[in-house]
Design an enzyme around this catalytic site. Structure first.
Site, mmCIF file in Angstrom:
data_model
loop_
_atom_site.group_PDB
_atom_site.id
_atom_site.type_symbol
_atom_site.label_atom_id
_atom_site.label_comp_id
_atom_site.label_asym_id
_atom_site.label_seq_id
_atom_site.Cartn_x
_atom_site.Cartn_y
_atom_site.Cartn_z
ATOM 1 N N CYS A 141 36.364 -25.270 -32.380
ATOM 2 C CA CYS A 141 36.430 -26.101 -33.603
ATOM 3 C C CYS A 141 36.672 -25.270 -34.861
ATOM 4 O O CYS A 141 36.953 -25.827 -35.923
ATOM 5 C CB CYS A 141 35.158 -26.924 -33.746
ATOM 6 S SG CYS A 141 34.857 -27.983 -32.331
ATOM 7 N N HIS A 145 34.128 -28.992 -41.154
ATOM 8 C CA HIS A 145 34.374 -29.536 -39.820
ATOM 9 C C HIS A 145 33.526 -30.795 -39.584
ATOM 10 O O HIS A 145 32.310 -30.779 -39.815
ATOM 11 C CB HIS A 145 34.060 -28.440 -38.794
ATOM 12 C CG HIS A 145 34.085 -28.914 -37.392
ATOM 13 N ND1 HIS A 145 35.111 -29.675 -36.886
ATOM 14 C CD2 HIS A 145 33.190 -28.760 -36.376
ATOM 15 C CE1 HIS A 145 34.859 -29.954 -35.618
ATOM 16 N NE2 HIS A 145 33.701 -29.418 -35.295
ATOM 17 N N ASN A 202 34.500 -35.993 -33.799
ATOM 18 C CA ASN A 202 34.768 -34.561 -33.915
ATOM 19 C C ASN A 202 36.095 -34.272 -33.196
ATOM 20 O O ASN A 202 36.162 -34.306 -31.967
ATOM 21 C CB ASN A 202 33.601 -33.809 -33.277
ATOM 22 C CG ASN A 202 33.807 -32.310 -33.234
ATOM 23 O OD1 ASN A 202 34.910 -31.811 -33.435
ATOM 24 N ND2 ASN A 202 32.747 -31.587 -32.935
HETATM 25 N N1 COA Z 1 22.742 -42.306 -26.853
HETATM 26 C C1 COA Z 1 21.442 -42.558 -26.754
HETATM 27 N N2 COA Z 1 20.537 -41.615 -26.536
HETATM 28 C C2 COA Z 1 20.962 -40.353 -26.419
HETATM 29 C C3 COA Z 1 22.324 -40.007 -26.518
HETATM 30 C C4 COA Z 1 23.222 -41.052 -26.732
HETATM 31 N N3 COA Z 1 24.547 -40.849 -26.853
HETATM 32 N N4 COA Z 1 22.465 -38.682 -26.382
HETATM 33 C C5 COA Z 1 21.233 -38.180 -26.194
HETATM 34 N N5 COA Z 1 20.320 -39.194 -26.217
HETATM 35 C C6 COA Z 1 18.867 -39.124 -26.061
HETATM 36 C C7 COA Z 1 18.414 -37.879 -25.342
HETATM 37 O O1 COA Z 1 18.504 -38.045 -23.946
HETATM 38 C C8 COA Z 1 17.004 -37.784 -25.813
HETATM 39 O O2 COA Z 1 16.214 -38.659 -25.067
HETATM 40 P P1 COA Z 1 14.700 -38.269 -24.643
HETATM 41 O O3 COA Z 1 13.976 -38.082 -25.939
HETATM 42 O O4 COA Z 1 14.281 -39.442 -23.861
HETATM 43 O O5 COA Z 1 14.858 -36.997 -23.879
HETATM 44 C C9 COA Z 1 17.053 -38.326 -27.242
HETATM 45 O O6 COA Z 1 18.266 -39.055 -27.331
HETATM 46 C C10 COA Z 1 17.067 -37.253 -28.305
HETATM 47 O O7 COA Z 1 17.993 -36.269 -27.916
HETATM 48 P P2 COA Z 1 18.282 -35.020 -28.796
HETATM 49 O O8 COA Z 1 19.271 -34.150 -28.105
HETATM 50 O O9 COA Z 1 16.971 -34.434 -29.234
HETATM 51 O O10 COA Z 1 18.955 -35.719 -30.074
HETATM 52 P P3 COA Z 1 19.389 -35.091 -31.400
HETATM 53 O O11 COA Z 1 18.728 -35.746 -32.542
HETATM 54 O O12 COA Z 1 19.374 -33.584 -31.346
HETATM 55 O O13 COA Z 1 20.920 -35.526 -31.459
HETATM 56 C C11 COA Z 1 23.083 -34.584 -31.114
HETATM 57 C C12 COA Z 1 21.809 -35.095 -30.448
HETATM 58 C C13 COA Z 1 24.022 -34.124 -30.000
HETATM 59 C C14 COA Z 1 23.730 -35.737 -31.878
HETATM 60 C C15 COA Z 1 22.749 -33.427 -32.094
HETATM 61 O O14 COA Z 1 21.926 -32.487 -31.463
HETATM 62 C C16 COA Z 1 23.970 -32.750 -32.612
HETATM 63 O O15 COA Z 1 24.767 -33.338 -33.316
HETATM 64 N N6 COA Z 1 24.136 -31.448 -32.307
HETATM 65 C C17 COA Z 1 25.318 -30.728 -32.748
HETATM 66 C C18 COA Z 1 26.457 -31.069 -31.825
HETATM 67 C C19 COA Z 1 27.779 -30.660 -32.366
HETATM 68 O O16 COA Z 1 28.035 -30.818 -33.519
HETATM 69 N N7 COA Z 1 28.640 -30.154 -31.479
HETATM 70 C C20 COA Z 1 29.948 -29.765 -31.815
HETATM 71 C C21 COA Z 1 29.942 -28.533 -32.605
HETATM 72 S S1 COA Z 1 31.550 -28.041 -32.914
#
Ligand code: COA
Length: 320
Positions: A111, A247, A277
């Site tokens: 990215c 980004h 993204n």
């Molecule tokens: N829909 C519903 N629930 C979801 C889900 C979805 N699409 N994806 C994950 N969950 C659940 C998880 O399983 C977890 O459940 P649990 O508590 O029962 O285990 C809960 O939601 C929380 O998950 P978590 O990973 O702690 O959520 P978060 O607040 O960290 O959000 C992201 C997840 C991926 C949105 C966040 O971590 C993020 O944006 N990270 C950066 C990713 C990124 O930008 N990547 C590209 C970089 S170039």
């Protein structure tokens, strides 16, 4: 001499896939995805590949810049989803648009690909090696996604953006780029180069996998740190910057960066609601949207910043 952007273009596939569409195939909801990421829908390529999307964005940028393809000395494509292992996407684009005099290759920085490619073009142009370049970010990340994995499939979309850059007295004021290979496994995707002839192992296709929270923590720490260093090096204050084009991975990441610099969120344009993204496509896609909407004025100071797998992160400060 420095490097000035003289034309922008972008392209997204026609097919829209909403959060509600994804809720039909994985356990998720529009409310969850919007509140955690700011994403509402994304475009998914059906017939287009990375190079075709890139060539369409490039043609629009060339048209706006009023530059003929033959005048391009260098084509750099930031991508991690090239249509072929070889030839490079940049060479394919050269063939498609008729940029017969250009030297062409891809830059693999996920990215961060577009920002790394732009900064590389700047190094060539400011040193006098080349005069005019086409810099493109294009990815069809949808092809790397495991569509049963809700933690990644809701985040990404396909798209491309391009800029034409040329030597000028004003433009890029400074660049900053970093990498951390030790943390590479927090965001990864297997290639098909994992086979072994002598061991009789056939190549296996891998899907993207991500430790979301680790990537989130990386982004909210490293991106402001990098932009801060760039502003310090160029002696430009955050208040003096008109726009921070970051980004488009997650709205909460952008909010956190704005807070860190104590600048109004209005300076951080977003479009991830409509595209998700788009990896290397994201920064030039948003830049083109801003440019075509007439939101950029001559003399505006603009920060472009990308971050992603590698890990890689970087920024460019320019005067529009
Ligand atoms: N829909 C519903 N629930 C979801 C889900 C979805 N699409 N994806 C994950 N969950 C659940 C998880 O399983 C977890 O459940 P649990 O508590 O029962 O285990 C809960 O939601 C929380 O998950 P978590 O990973 O702690 O959520 P978060 O607040 O960290 O959000 C992201 C997840 C991926 C949105 C966040 O971590 C993020 O944006 N990270 C950066 C990713 C990124 O930008 N990547 C590209 C970089 S170039």
């Amino acid at each position: 001499m420095t490097t000035r952007i003289i034309g922008t273009g972008s392209y997204v596939p026609e097919q829209i896939v909403t959060n509600n569409d994804l809720a039909q195939i994985v356990e998720t909801s529009d409310q969850w995805v919007r509140s955690r990421t700011g994403i509402g829908e994304r475009r998914i390529a059906t017939v287009e590949g990375t190079s075709q999307m890139a060539a369409r964005a490039a043609r629009r940028a060339l048209e706006q810049a009023k530059v003929e393809p033959e005048a391009i000395d260098l084509i750099l494509l930031g991508t991690s989803t090239p249509d072929y292992c070889f030839p490079s996407g940049a060479c394919e684009i050269q063939g498609m648009i008729g940029a017969v005099n250009a030297v062409c290759y891809d830059i693999s920085a996920a990215c961060s690909g577009f920002v790394f490619a732009l900064n590389t073009a700047h190094a060539f142009i400011s040193s006098g090696i080349y005069k005019t370049a086409l810099v493109i970010g294009s990815d069809v990340i949808s092809k790397l996604i495991d569509w049963t994995d809700r933690s990644t499939c809701v985040l990404f979309g396909d798209g491309a953006g391009a800029v034409v850059v040329t030597a000028d007295v004003k433009g890029i004021m400074g660049i900053h780029m970093r990498s951390d290979g030790k943390k590479g496994q927090v965001l990864t995707c297997g290639a098909r180069t994992n086979g072994n002839f002598l061991l009789g192992k056939k190549p296996e296709l891998g899907y993207m996998s991500m430790e979301g929270q680790e990537v989130f923590k990386f982004a909210v720490k490293r991106v402001p740190e990098c932009i801060g260093q760039l502003l310090e090096e160029t002696k430009v204050s955050a208040e003096a910057v008109r726009y921070f084009i970051i980004h488009q991975a997650n709205y909460r990441i952008i909010e956190s960066i704005a807070k860190r610099f104590k600048v109004d969120l209005e300076k951080f344009p977003v479009n991830m609601e409509f595209y998700g993204n788009t990896s290397s496509g994201s920064v030039p896609l948003l830049l083109d949207e801003m440019n075509r909407a007439g939101r950029l004025s001559r003399g505006d100071k603009v920060v472009l910043s990308g971050f992603g797998a590698g890990l890689t992160w970087g920024a460019t400060l320019l005067e529009w």
